[in-house]
Design an enzyme around this catalytic site. Sequence first.
Site, short mmCIF file in Angstrom:
data_model
loop_
_atom_site.label_atom_id
_atom_site.label_comp_id
_atom_site.label_asym_id
_atom_site.label_seq_id
_atom_site.Cartn_x
_atom_site.Cartn_y
_atom_site.Cartn_z
N SER A 1 0.82 -1.22 0.00
CA SER A 1 0.00 0.00 0.00
C SER A 1 0.84 1.26 0.00
O SER A 1 0.59 2.20 -0.78
CB SER A 1 -0.95 0.00 1.20
OG SER A 1 -0.22 -0.01 2.42
N ASP A 2 1.86 1.33 0.87
CA ASP A 2 2.63 2.57 0.94
C ASP A 2 3.61 2.70 -0.23
O ASP A 2 3.89 3.80 -0.69
CB ASP A 2 3.33 2.73 2.29
CG ASP A 2 4.23 1.56 2.65
OD1 ASP A 2 4.22 0.54 1.95
OD2 ASP A 2 4.94 1.66 3.68
N CYS A 3 4.13 1.57 -0.73
CA CYS A 3 5.02 1.63 -1.91
C CYS A 3 4.26 2.14 -3.13
O CYS A 3 4.76 2.97 -3.90
CB CYS A 3 5.62 0.26 -2.20
SG CYS A 3 6.59 -0.41 -0.85
N GLU B 1 3.64 5.96 -2.50
CA GLU B 1 4.80 6.83 -2.66
C GLU B 1 5.25 6.90 -4.12
O GLU B 1 5.64 7.96 -4.62
CB GLU B 1 5.95 6.36 -1.76
CG GLU B 1 5.64 6.30 -0.27
CD GLU B 1 5.27 7.65 0.34
OE1 GLU B 1 5.45 8.70 -0.33
OE2 GLU B 1 4.80 7.67 1.49
#
Length: 735
Positions: free
Chosen positions: A463-465, A468
């Site tokens: 999710s965060d990759c 970003e």
Amino acid sequence: MARMRKQQPKQAPLGEKQSDLADQRTNPSRWRLLDERGRQTWHYLESDDEVKAWPQSVADRYFLGLPTGLPPLPNPETPLNSAQNAVAYFSQLQLPPGNWGCEYGGPLFLLPGLVITWYVTETPVPEHISIEIRRYLFARQNPVDGGWGLHIEGESSVFGTAMNYVVMRLLGANEEDKRMVKARGMLHKLGGAVNGPHWAKFWLSVLGCMEPEAVNPVPPELWLLPDWIPIAPWRWWIHIRQVYLPMSYIVSKGFRYPLTPLTCQLREEIYTQPYSSINFASHRNSISPADNYHPKSMFLNTVNQLLVNIWNRYMRTHAIRERAEQWAWELIRHEDENTDFANLGPVNGPMNFLACYIHGGPDSYAVERHRQRMHDFLWVKDEGMLMNGTNGVQTWDTSFLIQAVVEAGLAEDPEWKPMLIKALEFLDDQQIREDCREQGVCYRQRRKGAWAFSTREQGYTVSDCTSEALKSVILLQRLPGFPKLVSDERIKDAIDTLLTMQNASGGFASYEPIRGSQYLEYLNAAEVFGRIMVEYDYPECTTAVVTALAMFSRTHDTSYRKAEIEKTISRAVSWILKDQRNDGSWYGSWGICFTYAGMFALESLASVGRYYSNDDRVALACKFFLDRQMTDGGWGESYKSCADGVYTPHEKSQVVQTCWVIIALLEAQYPEREPIEKAVRLVMSRQQEDGSWKQEAIEGVFNKSCMISYPNYKFIFPIKALGMFAKRFGDPKVQ
């Protein structure tokens, strides 16, 4: 492969004792890093002709700790000058596909699984690899007690000491080497290998150095459970799922490597009593206090007793066992095919390799491909060769670098534009364009439009990759003169994937939405890790998604799935505020610790208009940071915060953590300049003449207890922090 060695490297048979290891090392000028669309492998050049044909790059020399040859830069007078010097240095480390590489080391339990797998599959190991692994482990041996810990900054444990002692012996270390004698003494002081955790006992059993009766059961029949069962494996966190899958297959097949003279000798070295006198069945639950971070629950102990004494003895028919093994094998095969044998990580990778060896034999395509892929995890540095925590940090670090340069106001500088275009080309290439084959069968999360942590081949949505990378693409493609490589349709694919990942709580987890109850932690058999059985809401992941969705709606497309995005952001922000502690902090799960999570939280709150001046919760978070500023102006937090769940100051301020707080305060629009400027002075004072910073304490963490390195952070976050300060306060001279 773009460049191949023509000459075959020298092979050192595993287990062959080497003499005089004290000063053995390879020639560092002969190492080269090959980066093929993000796949990073190290190569040792045997001949002078090869060395001449493939010159060593600046990045190679930097990674190996050799002089880079980069000149001193003008002494920076302002924060922006300092950021520019850092970009000048870091740009030289960009690799040909456009990404950045680095070691992703720290954990000391990874190499044993690989080396034992090499040994039992009779895989030849080049001498230069054996030498450099030995050199690294000697370099990371505890200088006081001679042991090894779970990670490079941790205290000695049975897991670290027993397993790395075995690695050293398999790679030729002499048992009478004084360092090995010291390690053996520490292992015996800890009670010997019988006091190792579950994963250590599994690998020692595979090697033939422990009886299988000492290994708690991991039945593949678990994978036959209906999906509605609360403990069904599809509900587990992806890493534990993909580790216990091949482990269960290997254990069920009863694989043990035949005894050799070396393993017979090891049987007598790693225990405190003769091997033949040990009642291994009585040690299934024996564990050293140094390893017992998450003690097994009474419930799990009861389940294990039932499995050993009733299920395995009386109820597990041949037909059930065969059916379970066959289905486990099918799921292993799916994992290999969906990742082109790169696998999720360096724990399940060697296990899948061994499972393929058992299933298809030593000459099968799968075994050969796994042999090749194991090199994706290996990294060479000044201390020797280690095993990375994944096959790299390529997408993650490249995304953050782009954001740092943009936030610093340097993206449109003609000097850095080519670097950023290459980075954008890399993110364009690494976006995942399709879902997994038979996605539902292997319980994989949607991934079309996502980005993985490392590479597209590895192929796991995070999710965060994804968030970003998406932000980085949007930031660059909206600037004049940058190509629009990622189409609107593909950007919307990323948004669609993110919108599938929100939990019922409003927060976001890492690879998948939460599928199982936290009560599954009662089945946590790993012992050395916490919060490992299921996904959790993470502030870092939740905040990343909030900022990505907010940026998309605000600057890219104001109408696409507008109502859903607004609702998702609102629910996520509510969760972020709910997760905040009474002292104003957030507990971080992927970086150290409260400092790391606080930076992301304040960035996300700023993205929805919540600042120090208009939000008491933001003001409280700022107070939390300011109350912990050190006398030199910096911030420093110990990794022990992660394990204990309580903020623990480091003995010394840290450049990376100081920059995290600078960014947090600037995102929150904290009004007072003095404490931020004091921190900026500290960061600038530690910058080297060539624009770099020295490596300080470890930066990352996973599963509460294991630390991991992010060495590129010492470039990325200073660039961002210094540039943001310059934009906010007019880039004053800082003395």
